[in-house]
Design an enzyme around this catalytic site. Structure first.
Site, PDB file in Angstrom:
ATOM      1  N   GLU A   1       1.190 -15.747  -8.259  1.00 46.33           N
ATOM      2  CA  GLU A   1       1.237 -15.470  -6.804  1.00 46.33           C
ATOM      3  C   GLU A   1       0.472 -16.538  -6.018  1.00 46.33           C
ATOM      4  OE1 GLU A   1       2.931 -13.151  -5.082  1.00 46.33           O
ATOM      5  OE2 GLU A   1       3.090 -11.317  -6.273  1.00 46.33           O
TER       6      GLU A   1
ATOM      7  N   HIS B   1       4.422  -8.674 -12.899  1.00 47.67           N
ATOM      8  CA  HIS B   1       4.904  -9.026 -11.557  1.00 47.67           C
ATOM      9  C   HIS B   1       4.712 -10.528 -11.261  1.00 47.67           C
ATOM     10  CE1 HIS B   1       5.915  -8.559  -7.362  1.00 47.67           C
ATOM     11  NE2 HIS B   1       4.791  -9.183  -7.046  1.00 47.67           N
TER      12      HIS B   1
ATOM     13  N   LYS C   1       0.986  -3.578   3.176  1.00 44.47           N
ATOM     14  CA  LYS C   1       2.205  -3.039   2.562  1.00 44.47           C
ATOM     15  C   LYS C   1       1.792  -2.065   1.481  1.00 44.47           C
ATOM     16  CE  LYS C   1       5.853  -6.484   2.982  1.00 44.47           C
ATOM     17  NZ  LYS C   1       6.813  -7.284   2.216  1.00 44.47           N
TER      18      LYS C   1
ATOM     19  N   HIS D   1      10.526 -13.467  -4.915  1.00 53.92           N
ATOM     20  CA  HIS D   1      10.419 -12.024  -5.150  1.00 53.92           C
ATOM     21  C   HIS D   1      11.747 -11.300  -5.331  1.00 53.92           C
ATOM     22  CE1 HIS D   1       6.188 -12.440  -4.465  1.00 53.92           C
ATOM     23  NE2 HIS D   1       5.996 -11.141  -4.630  1.00 53.92           N
TER      24      HIS D   1
ATOM     25  N   GLU E   1       6.933  -7.752   9.171  1.00 50.88           N
ATOM     26  CA  GLU E   1       8.002  -8.539   8.551  1.00 50.88           C
ATOM     27  C   GLU E   1       9.295  -8.557   9.359  1.00 50.88           C
ATOM     28  OE1 GLU E   1       7.865  -8.397   4.252  1.00 50.88           O
ATOM     29  OE2 GLU E   1      10.006  -8.832   4.170  1.00 50.88           O
TER      30      GLU E   1
ATOM     31  N   HIS F   1      11.841  -9.329  -8.598  1.00 54.93           N
ATOM     32  CA  HIS F   1      12.013  -7.867  -8.707  1.00 54.93           C
ATOM     33  C   HIS F   1      13.182  -7.551  -9.635  1.00 54.93           C
ATOM     34  CE1 HIS F   1       9.816  -7.098  -4.623  1.00 54.93           C
ATOM     35  NE2 HIS F   1       8.978  -7.238  -5.634  1.00 54.93           N
TER      36      HIS F   1
ATOM     37  N   ARG G   1       6.817 -13.382   8.039  1.00 55.69           N
ATOM     38  CA  ARG G   1       6.211 -12.738   6.865  1.00 55.69           C
ATOM     39  C   ARG G   1       7.181 -12.701   5.670  1.00 55.69           C
ATOM     40  NH1 ARG G   1       2.356  -7.302   6.350  1.00 55.69           N
ATOM     41  NH2 ARG G   1       2.158  -7.481   4.101  1.00 55.69           N
TER      42      ARG G   1
ATOM     43  N   ARG H   1      -0.270  12.216   8.109  1.00 60.04           N
ATOM     44  CA  ARG H   1       0.319  11.100   8.884  1.00 60.04           C
ATOM     45  C   ARG H   1      -0.606   9.889   8.996  1.00 60.04           C
ATOM     46  NH1 ARG H   1       1.867  15.443  12.027  1.00 60.04           N
ATOM     47  NH2 ARG H   1       4.008  16.063  11.611  1.00 60.04           N
TER      48      ARG H   1
ATOM     49  N   ASN I   1       7.906 -13.555   0.481  1.00 63.57           N
ATOM     50  CA  ASN I   1       8.752 -13.043  -0.595  1.00 63.57           C
ATOM     51  C   ASN I   1       9.359 -14.160  -1.439  1.00 63.57           C
ATOM     52  OD1 ASN I   1       8.384 -10.345   0.204  1.00 63.57           O
ATOM     53  ND2 ASN I   1       9.911 -10.594   1.814  1.00 63.57           N
TER      54      ASN I   1
ATOM     55  N   LYS J   1      -2.693 -15.599   3.513  1.00 64.34           N
ATOM     56  CA  LYS J   1      -1.957 -14.350   3.733  1.00 64.34           C
ATOM     57  C   LYS J   1      -2.306 -13.771   5.102  1.00 64.34           C
ATOM     58  CE  LYS J   1       0.023 -10.263   1.972  1.00 64.34           C
ATOM     59  NZ  LYS J   1       0.317  -9.431   0.824  1.00 64.34           N
TER      60      LYS J   1
HETATM   61  N1  LIG Z   1       1.307  -4.582  -1.321  1.00 59.74           N
HETATM   62  C1  LIG Z   1       1.553  -5.855  -1.506  1.00 59.74           C
HETATM   63  O1  LIG Z   1       1.580  -6.639  -0.559  1.00 59.74           O
HETATM   64  C2  LIG Z   1       1.795  -6.349  -2.895  1.00 59.74           C
HETATM   65  C3  LIG Z   1       1.799  -7.720  -3.154  1.00 59.74           C
HETATM   66  C4  LIG Z   1       1.957  -8.147  -4.453  1.00 59.74           C
HETATM   67  C5  LIG Z   1       2.113  -7.226  -5.471  1.00 59.74           C
HETATM   68  N2  LIG Z   1       2.117  -5.896  -5.191  1.00 59.74           N
HETATM   69  C6  LIG Z   1       2.262  -4.895  -6.254  1.00 59.74           C
HETATM   70  O2  LIG Z   1       1.143  -4.995  -7.103  1.00 59.74           O
HETATM   71  C7  LIG Z   1       1.508  -4.557  -8.408  1.00 59.74           C
HETATM   72  C8  LIG Z   1       0.984  -5.530  -9.432  1.00 59.74           C
HETATM   73  O3  LIG Z   1      -0.406  -5.577  -9.328  1.00 59.74           O
HETATM   74  P1  LIG Z   1      -1.321  -6.117 -10.516  1.00 59.74           P
HETATM   75  O4  LIG Z   1      -0.769  -7.385 -11.001  1.00 59.74           O
HETATM   76  O5  LIG Z   1      -2.695  -6.084 -10.009  1.00 59.74           O
HETATM   77  O6  LIG Z   1      -1.054  -5.074 -11.694  1.00 59.74           O
HETATM   78  P2  LIG Z   1      -1.805  -3.729 -12.158  1.00 59.74           P
HETATM   79  O7  LIG Z   1      -2.302  -2.993 -11.009  1.00 59.74           O
HETATM   80  O8  LIG Z   1      -0.853  -3.047 -13.083  1.00 59.74           O
HETATM   81  O9  LIG Z   1      -3.039  -4.275 -13.001  1.00 59.74           O
HETATM   82  C9  LIG Z   1      -2.799  -5.009 -14.172  1.00 59.74           C
HETATM   83  C10 LIG Z   1      -3.542  -4.456 -15.378  1.00 59.74           C
HETATM   84  O10 LIG Z   1      -4.908  -4.859 -15.301  1.00 59.74           O
HETATM   85  C11 LIG Z   1      -5.753  -3.700 -15.438  1.00 59.74           C
HETATM   86  N3  LIG Z   1      -6.964  -4.019 -14.708  1.00 59.74           N
HETATM   87  C12 LIG Z   1      -7.132  -4.056 -13.373  1.00 59.74           C
HETATM   88  N4  LIG Z   1      -8.341  -4.557 -13.069  1.00 59.74           N
HETATM   89  C13 LIG Z   1      -8.965  -4.824 -14.233  1.00 59.74           C
HETATM   90  C14 LIG Z   1     -10.217  -5.374 -14.567  1.00 59.74           C
HETATM   91  N5  LIG Z   1     -11.057  -5.828 -13.631  1.00 59.74           N
HETATM   92  N6  LIG Z   1     -10.546  -5.467 -15.871  1.00 59.74           N
HETATM   93  C15 LIG Z   1      -9.667  -5.060 -16.827  1.00 59.74           C
HETATM   94  N7  LIG Z   1      -8.451  -4.585 -16.587  1.00 59.74           N
HETATM   95  C16 LIG Z   1      -8.093  -4.472 -15.284  1.00 59.74           C
HETATM   96  C17 LIG Z   1      -4.903  -2.598 -14.901  1.00 59.74           C
HETATM   97  O11 LIG Z   1      -5.373  -1.350 -15.335  1.00 59.74           O
HETATM   98  C18 LIG Z   1      -3.543  -2.958 -15.466  1.00 59.74           C
HETATM   99  O12 LIG Z   1      -3.459  -2.598 -16.818  1.00 59.74           O
HETATM  100  C19 LIG Z   1       3.005  -4.431  -8.414  1.00 59.74           C
HETATM  101  O13 LIG Z   1       3.357  -3.067  -8.379  1.00 59.74           O
HETATM  102  C20 LIG Z   1       3.444  -5.128  -7.133  1.00 59.74           C
HETATM  103  O14 LIG Z   1       4.629  -4.575  -6.598  1.00 59.74           O
HETATM  104  C21 LIG Z   1       1.947  -5.453  -3.928  1.00 59.74           C
HETATM  105 ZN   LIG Z   2       4.213 -10.228  -5.264  1.00 54.47          ZN
END
Ligand SMILES: NC(=O)c1ccc[n+]([C@@H]2O[C@H](COP(=O)([O-])OP(=O)(O)OC[C@H]3O[C@@H](n4cnc5c(N)ncnc54)[C@H](O)[C@@H]3O)[C@@H](O)[C@H]2O)c1
Ligand SMILES: [Zn+2]
Length: 361
Positions: A184, A263, A142, A247, A236, A251, A240, A120, A244, A226
């Protein structure tokens, strides 16, 4: 004299630091909380070979375990979550132990969700290594995983105990991923930071060559934007939702194209759709779309959907997004650049032409 930046985020039941260092994973701000706790570092098979050893070595007084998952958004699912949970169970992690995410938003969201659900809720630290995760995903609590019916449908709000950013870790990030992170960053400009939008436009070249001072500034500003929003509305219920912007469209693009678009790319395109719809509904000037397109293009981000996806497919997917209430679309639209608002009750017939205008197929 130290050259790190610290941003403190203060919430009702938690407060935590975001430490932004130009070239170190700097744990000094949280070292006193580490005690002799067991640590599980979750990463993937791309990031682990680059940074796992360095990060493991920082936890000098702890027993450190690793959980290395396959790389990719398609692995942000219940199976990977189960792998993390099994690792915690096998090593008898309890409520006083600690999870650490090392990677992009995919690893951060999954690790956070494992931390939220194991017993939990146990503590976790975010060590984001993509630009997108450093400026957005790692901050705000999130967490979640995808379901085949849509992105992030399973999740929880669970705040990290700290966010540790080493800007130089971006040097190994592929350029397409870097640019997607800028998608972003542009979003904050569209939401409520017109000045930052212009700052980005003026620093395109320095950002593209990853000039260290400029990246520190970019990341710190975005984390502050942020933090300001999350502090006002952690779960949210109101403001907040503005985060989005782009988004709901984005999505749908990600799901419809089976993640052909990253993304941040999908969010950029989604903002173009939001700007078009805002103009068509008379909320803002048509020129906003062009301004957005120019900045997205400067970072080689797409401004038209290059796929045989139809507007109807996108619309259907938009309905399964969490933001649809009683079949009425609730979308973030713009009155001006930096003037976003929540538009309730937008109709299908109003959305379709805006989608259509962004399809190149
Ligand atoms: N929680 C939130 O508030 C929030 C906000 C925005 C996005 N997200 C989520 O985040 C995800 C996207 O994240 P992302 O864009 O970081 O993608 P990702 O985590 O897939 O990373 C992108 C690629 O870069 C590689 N990588 C990461 N760091 C590296 C580095 N330093 N050197 C070389 N390669 C590296 C990863 O292995 C991957 O292949 C989505 O699932 C999205 O829904 C969440
Ligand atoms: Zn996002």
């Amino acid at each position: 004299m130290t050259d790190l930046t610290q941003i403190d985020i203060a919430l009702n039941n938690s407060a935590y630091p975001i430490i932004i260092h130009p070239d170190l994973f700097d744990l000094s701000a949280i070292r006193s909380q580490l005690g002799g706790r067991k640590i599980m570092i979750v990463s993937n098979d791309t990031v682990a070979p680059l940074y796992l050893e360095t990060v493991s070595d920082l936890f000098v007084d702890n027993k450190v375990f690793n959980c290395v998952l396959e790389d990719g958004e398609q692995y942000k699912n219940t199976q990977s979550w189960q792998v993390i949970i099994d690792a915690l169970a096998n090593h008898q992690f309890n409520r006083s132990d600690l999870l650490v995410s090392l990677g992009g938003g995919v690893i951060g969201d999954m690790t956070g969700f494992a931390a939220a659900s194991w017993m939990r809720g146990i503590d976790f630290i975010q060590i984001p290594t993509t630009l997108l995760a450093q400026i957005d995903a790692s901050v705000g609590g999130k967490t979640g995983i995808n379901h085949s019916k849509g992105k992030n449908l399973i999740g929880a709000f669970h705040q990290p105990k700290a966010v540790i950013i080493n800007v130089s870790s971006l040097n190994t990030l592929p350029v397409r991923e870097f640019n997607a992170g800028i998608g972003e960053a542009i979003k904050y400009g569209g939401i409520n930071q017109a000045g930052f939008f212009h700052w980005l436009s003026e620093h395109v070249d320095d950002i593209k060559i990853k000039k260290p001072g400029i990246l520190m500034q970019l990341i710190s500003q975005c984390c502050q934007f942020k933090a300001d929003v999350v502090e006002q509305d952690e779960t949210e219920q109101g403001v907040r939702a503005l985060l989005n912007l782009g988004h709901t469209f984005g999505h749908a693009i990600e799901t419809a194209t089976n993640f052909k678009y990253l993304h941040g790319e999908a969010v950029g395109l989604g903002m173009v759709m939001a700007a078009e719809l805002s103009a068509q509904l008379g909320y803002c000037e048509a020129g906003i779309r062009k301004m957005l397109e120019n900045l997205l293009q400067a970072f080689d981000l797409p401004i038209m959907l290059d796929s045989n996806v139809t507007a109807n497919t996108l619309l259907t997917l938009m309905k399964s997004d969490k933001k649809v209430i009683n079949d009425q679309h609730r979308l973030i639209l713009m009155k001006r650049l930096g003037g976003s608002f929540i538009a309730e009750g937008v109709k299908d017939s109003e959305i379709l032409p805006a989608l259509q205008s962004c399809l190149s197929g």
